[in-house]
Design a protein around this motif. Structure first.
Motif, short mmCIF file in Angstrom:
data_model
loop_
_atom_site.label_atom_id
_atom_site.label_comp_id
_atom_site.label_asym_id
_atom_site.label_seq_id
_atom_site.Cartn_x
_atom_site.Cartn_y
_atom_site.Cartn_z
N VAL A 231 0.76 -1.12 0.04
CA VAL A 231 0.15 -0.02 0.04
C VAL A 231 0.77 1.29 0.10
O VAL A 231 0.42 2.20 -0.10
CB VAL A 231 -0.94 0.08 1.09
N THR A 232 1.97 1.23 0.33
CA THR A 232 2.93 2.40 0.21
C THR A 232 3.82 2.50 -1.10
O THR A 232 4.08 1.61 -1.69
CB THR A 232 4.00 2.28 1.59
N ARG B 281 2.82 -2.76 -6.19
CA ARG B 281 2.47 -1.83 -5.26
C ARG B 281 1.01 -1.27 -5.65
O ARG B 281 0.88 -1.27 -7.12
CB ARG B 281 3.32 -0.64 -5.25
N HIS C 138 -0.39 1.81 -4.55
CA HIS C 138 -0.60 3.10 -4.05
C HIS C 138 -1.01 3.97 -5.00
O HIS C 138 -1.52 5.09 -4.76
CB HIS C 138 0.78 3.51 -3.23
N GLN D 119 -4.03 5.04 4.54
CA GLN D 119 -3.61 4.42 3.27
C GLN D 119 -3.93 3.23 2.80
O GLN D 119 -4.44 2.94 1.72
CB GLN D 119 -2.12 4.42 3.25
N CYS E 293 -6.10 2.49 -0.83
CA CYS E 293 -5.79 1.77 -1.69
C CYS E 293 -7.15 0.83 -2.06
O CYS E 293 -7.20 0.55 -3.16
CB CYS E 293 -4.56 0.86 -1.35
#
Length: 437
Positions: A60-61, A73, A75, A162, A166
């Motif tokens: 998620v980052t 990812r 994000h 976050q 997402c």
């Protein structure tokens, strides 16, 4: 009493049967070919009739958090929007797909992957608290590298938000639900675990982090079905005194159901990233592969250290023998205490075991759905044979797992299984339950 072919409802979403593909490493990354890789990996599963597909742990980052090379990812909303092509492909077969959201925390590559650390010397691992003394000792010995960034209260809330953002991106791209990676030494497990969590703020209660994620998902993604793993650290080494017991895990499950999680996946795990994740035989073929030796050395910091890891892998394989449905007792006990579906995975390979754990033979059900992961590496269209009453070919040899520390995609590397799959494919064995466009 249910069997594998009976429908089931998760969070208001009706699924045609009780078989799911459990989340695994797809190693698709975020490059130009990522969506094609995921579609090639997951669409055949939906086409073969599997009721639910979980896309494996997606970070998620924007930085850090990957537990292995080439993890995807999510994000960036622009990238996730491209994944609509994948969800459309799944839906064309009348299938359903959930996205698993994750962060590695202290399990991230900056901790263990030597080559990654050389390329990202400034990267720190997100940490719940100061790392346990056992990890600090390994750091002093040079076997891992710790540079933790302990999350403040505000940063924990930001990270939960976050996860929610997402989830919102995923729903906009057509995903049917969200799955949280809360086991296998993920950051969420680290919040839940007394081995890792020594906080003094409200998040000293690790369930609060899952509650904050739940609320953020609802804010950004609405009433989409929300599933999470629930760990019990029952196979932690004996020197780990503080860990999640089975009773603790059951209590966590009850609280998560009360918070509003739509389904739970109870799993018995360790406090470390070890063979408890992939129980079975020692993967001798994978470790001996000549084309991977340089990659192993790069990952672990040289050929000598790679051999040390191989030795530890061999010792752990003796401890964690393959046992079909090894999470069944935990699942059964959770199921007695909650009113949401309970999902069972871990070592299932036969149709008879699937039906038995669902209570088809008149026994006490352990779960409402059953899942497999690695068997789909060997048989991408495995659903057709399982739903037709046959067993998986997977021999739990683990030769598919070790190469993934180098970024290799998940695939069966055992010649006898590969030959058997080719023969069955030629005979049309994977066409019986196909859901064509």
């Amino acid at each position: 009493m249910s069997d594998l072919t009976d429908p089931v409802t998760v969070g208001g979403l009706t699924l045609p049967n009780r078989l799911y593909r459990a989340p695994v490493l797809e190693c698709a990354g975020n490059g130009d070919g990522a969506v094609d890789t995921l579609a090639d990996e997951l669409e055949p599963t939906a086409a073969s009739g599997v009721g639910l597909v979980f896309q494996g742990a997606s970070i998620v980052t924007a930085e850090g958090g990957c537990a292995a090379p080439n993890m995807t990812r999510v994000h960036d909303p622009a990238f996730v929007e491209r994944l609509e092509r994948l969800t459309d492909a799944i839906h064309a077969h009348e299938g359903k797909i959930f996205l698993q959201l994750a962060h590695g925390g202290l399990r991230s590559m900056a901790t263990w992957h030597a080559g990654y650390r050389e390329r990202h010397p400034e990267e720190r691992q997100l940490a719940v608290s100061r790392p346990p003394w056992q990890l600090r000792a390994l750091d002093r010995l040079g076997l891992v590298s710790l540079d933790p960034a302990v999350l403040s209260t505000e940063e924990v809330y930001d990270l939960a938000a976050q996860f929610g953002r997402c989830a919102g991106y995923a729903v906009d791209a057509g995903y049917d639900g969200i799955h949280l990676s809360a086991a296998n030494m993920s950051l969420i497990q680290q919040f839940l675990s007394p081995f890792y969590n020594h906080r003094t703020d409200e998040f000293a209660d690790g369930v609060r982090f899952l509650e904050a994620i739940h609320d953020a998902v609802r804010d950004h993604a609405g009433d989409v079905p929300l599933v999470t793993k629930v760990p019990a650290e029952t196979v932690a080494p004996s020197f780990v005194r503080r860990h999640l017991t089975l009773s603790d895990g059951i209590d966590v499950a009850e609280r998560l159901a009360a918070i509003g999680y739509d389904a739970l996946v109870p799993v018995e795990v360790s406090t470390f990233w070890d063979m408890s994740i992939v129980r079975g035989a020692f993967p001798d073929r994978a470790w001996a592969a000549s084309d991977l030796q340089d990659d192993y050395a790069a990952a672990f910091g040289g050929p000598v250290r790679a051999r040390v890891v191989e030795l530890l892998n061999r010792l752990q394989a003796r401890r964690f023998d393959h046992e079909p449905g090894w999470n069944a007792d935990f699942c059964r006990r959770v199921r007695e205490r909650v009113d949401v579906p309970v999902l069972l995975e871990g070592g299932l390979r036969t149709r008879a075991a699937c039906d038995a754990y669902l209570g088809a033979g008149g026994g006490k059900p352990a779960a409402d759905m059953v899942g497999m992961a690695r068997p789909f590496y060997a048989e991408p269209r495995l659903g057709a044979r399982l739903l037709d009453g046959h067993d998986a070919l997977c021999a739990s040899c683990n030769n598919c797992t070790i190469p993934q520390v180098t970024g290799e995609p998940g695939r069966c590397r055992t010649p006898s299984v590969v030959r058997a799959q080719a023969r069955l494919s030629k005979e049309g064995a994977y066409e019986g339950n196909d859901r064509e466009t």
